[in-house]
Design a protein around this motif. Structure first.
Motif, short mmCIF file in Angstrom:
data_model
loop_
_atom_site.label_atom_id
_atom_site.label_comp_id
_atom_site.label_asym_id
_atom_site.label_seq_id
_atom_site.Cartn_x
_atom_site.Cartn_y
_atom_site.Cartn_z
N LYS A 80 0.68 -1.01 0.58
CA LYS A 80 0.04 0.00 -0.03
C LYS A 80 1.11 1.06 0.58
CE LYS A 80 -3.34 2.37 2.49
NZ LYS A 80 -4.39 2.32 3.82
N TYR A 81 0.44 1.91 -1.38
CA TYR A 81 1.43 3.18 -1.19
C TYR A 81 0.87 4.29 0.26
CZ TYR A 81 3.22 7.71 -2.36
OH TYR A 81 4.30 9.27 -2.46
N ALA A 82 1.22 4.56 1.37
CA ALA A 82 1.22 5.45 2.23
C ALA A 82 1.36 7.24 1.67
CB ALA A 82 1.63 5.37 3.42
N GLY A 83 1.99 7.54 0.87
CA GLY A 83 2.77 8.68 0.70
C GLY A 83 4.42 8.76 1.24
N GLU A 84 4.63 10.57 0.90
CA GLU A 84 5.90 10.86 1.53
C GLU A 84 6.06 11.26 2.89
OE1 GLU A 84 6.32 14.77 -0.93
OE2 GLU A 84 6.08 13.59 -2.51
N VAL A 85 7.18 11.25 3.01
CA VAL A 85 7.46 11.05 4.52
C VAL A 85 8.99 11.92 5.14
CG1 VAL A 85 6.48 9.11 5.39
CG2 VAL A 85 8.72 8.77 4.85
N LYS A 86 9.29 12.75 5.40
CA LYS A 86 10.50 13.21 5.76
C LYS A 86 11.60 12.11 6.42
CE LYS A 86 11.95 16.94 4.48
NZ LYS A 86 12.60 17.00 3.63
N VAL A 87 12.52 12.68 5.99
CA VAL A 87 13.59 11.07 6.88
C VAL A 87 14.89 12.07 6.82
CG1 VAL A 87 15.20 9.15 7.65
CG2 VAL A 87 12.79 8.93 6.80
N GLY A 88 15.28 13.45 7.52
CA GLY A 88 16.58 13.94 7.70
C GLY A 88 16.13 15.22 6.39
N ASP A 89 17.31 15.44 5.62
CA ASP A 89 16.75 16.26 4.63
C ASP A 89 16.51 15.54 3.47
OD1 ASP A 89 18.74 14.76 4.00
OD2 ASP A 89 20.07 16.11 3.38
N LYS A 90 15.93 14.50 3.67
CA LYS A 90 15.36 13.58 2.67
C LYS A 90 13.82 13.54 2.63
CE LYS A 90 19.33 10.39 1.25
NZ LYS A 90 20.13 11.00 0.48
N THR A 91 13.04 13.68 1.18
CA THR A 91 11.73 13.45 1.38
C THR A 91 11.76 11.83 1.31
OG1 THR A 91 11.15 15.60 0.92
CG2 THR A 91 9.96 13.86 -0.29
N LEU A 92 11.00 11.11 1.12
CA LEU A 92 11.41 9.56 0.58
C LEU A 92 9.44 9.08 0.19
CD1 LEU A 92 13.28 7.85 2.95
CD2 LEU A 92 14.25 8.54 1.00
N HIS A 93 9.45 7.56 -0.34
CA HIS A 93 7.76 7.60 -0.63
C HIS A 93 8.24 6.42 0.23
CE1 HIS A 93 7.09 10.80 -3.91
NE2 HIS A 93 8.31 10.18 -3.57
N LYS A 94 6.70 6.29 1.01
CA LYS A 94 6.56 5.23 1.83
C LYS A 94 5.74 4.06 1.89
CE LYS A 94 4.45 4.26 6.93
NZ LYS A 94 4.55 5.08 8.49
N ILE A 95 6.11 3.15 1.46
CA ILE A 95 5.16 1.59 1.07
C ILE A 95 4.91 0.49 2.45
CG2 ILE A 95 4.97 -0.01 -0.46
CD1 ILE A 95 6.39 1.23 -2.88
N GLU A 96 3.59 0.79 2.89
CA GLU A 96 3.39 -0.72 3.77
C GLU A 96 3.47 -1.86 3.37
OE1 GLU A 96 1.68 2.89 6.82
OE2 GLU A 96 0.11 1.51 6.05
N SER A 97 3.48 -3.21 4.00
CA SER A 97 3.16 -4.27 3.06
C SER A 97 2.72 -4.98 4.32
CB SER A 97 4.72 -5.46 2.69
OG SER A 97 5.62 -5.14 4.37
#
Length: 287
Positions: free
Chosen positions: A192-209
């Motif tokens: 499931k695609y859960a959207g964008e999250v911030k980790v440090g200075d990075k914008t990452l895309h979160k996928i749940e399984s």
């Protein structure tokens, strides 16, 4: 109402890029077969590095892989313990019975191979993996089978959908995991695609399984087969963070517990078994 924003996540292979990956894998098995305990507990830590080389004449991306560090501890039935550290690879086992398994880890610790990716990112072949298995007994050479490794790696790449996705979208994937000795676990997993999250200075895309089903089987074993597999996943969950700018997975964290009954058929006899198996892993791309 404006349409929900869609994103397209793609693996990228840019010549000259390098990455270092840390992987932790923990396995705990509580099992019986015909009333005999088969408990195993294993911890493994791996540092591996990857570098994208110059494309070949067909424009395929070439990615060189090597293992920089491998340490493992495994508790086996009968009170045997196997310990290995690539910093001291030639250290002998306390019990000679597990020395062949140390040879397998010694080979893995110095593995070098190249994956060849077509323009879609799919791996079309793996070069050099057969050299890793040189000198190993035939029973262990299957651990470095290029076709099987290619299939497993493409399963991981295929987790990221080829089409654009939006928050809330779900999809399913089937995968296989070899457990050694011809043992095979087949999984069906929902993502499931859960959207964008911030980790440090990075914008990452979160996928749940979440693991939906699991089936246990034996392959290429003329002496035994699985006549019943009534296993089900419990306490299952995972998170993939994808770095779209780099075109690479940033991290993967997952856990699944598998519970249930199974039955082996060997020599005309039915051997009932019970299984409580937990896989817990984490892979992180280093800065």
């Amino acid at each position: 109402v404006p349409a929900q924003a869609q994103v397209k996540l793609e693996h990228k292979y840019v010549e000259g890029t390098k990455q270092v990956v840390h992987t932790i894998l923990k396995i705990k098995q509580i099992a019986t077969i015909a009333g005999i305990g088969q408990d195993v507990e294993s911890d493994r830590f791996v540092i591996s590095s990857l570098e994208v080389g110059k494309p070949d004449d067909q424009g395929n991306a070439l990615v060189d892989h090597k293992t920089d560090k491998l340490s493992a501890t495994t508790k086996l039935p009968g009170g045997l313990t196997l310990s290995f550290d690539s910093d001291d690879p030639n250290k002998k086992a306390d019990n000679p019975a597990v020395e062949p398994f140390l040879d397998l880890l010694r080979a893995a610790a110095k593995s070098r191979f190249t994956t060849v990716h077509d323009k879609t990112g799919k791996i079309i072949r793996i070069n050099g993996l057969e050299k890793v298995a040189e000198g190993l007994p035939d029973a262990f050479k299957g651990e470095f089978n290029a076709e099987r490794s290619k299939k497993s790696a493409n399963q991981e790449l295929d987790i990221i959908p080829a089409d654009s996705i939006k928050v809330g979208d779900t999809w399913k994937r089937d995968s296989e995991m070899g457990l050694g000795g011809g043992q095979l676990m087949k999984f069906s997993t929902e993502y499931k695609y859960a959207g964008e999250v911030k980790v440090g200075d990075k914008t990452l895309h979160k996928i749940e399984s979440k693991t939906l089903t699991v089936v246990y089987s034996l392959e290429n074993n003329p002496n035994a087969s699985v006549s019943k597999s009534e296993l089900s996943p419990k306490d299952s969950g995972g998170v993939i963070l994808f770095d779209a700018n780099a075109g690479q997975v940033h991290s993967v964290k997952s856990k699944v517990q598998i519970l249930g009954d199974f039955e082996l058929s060997a020599g005309g006899m039915a051997l009932p078994g019970k299984l409580d198996l937990t896989f817990e892993g984490e892979t992180v791309r280093q800065p």
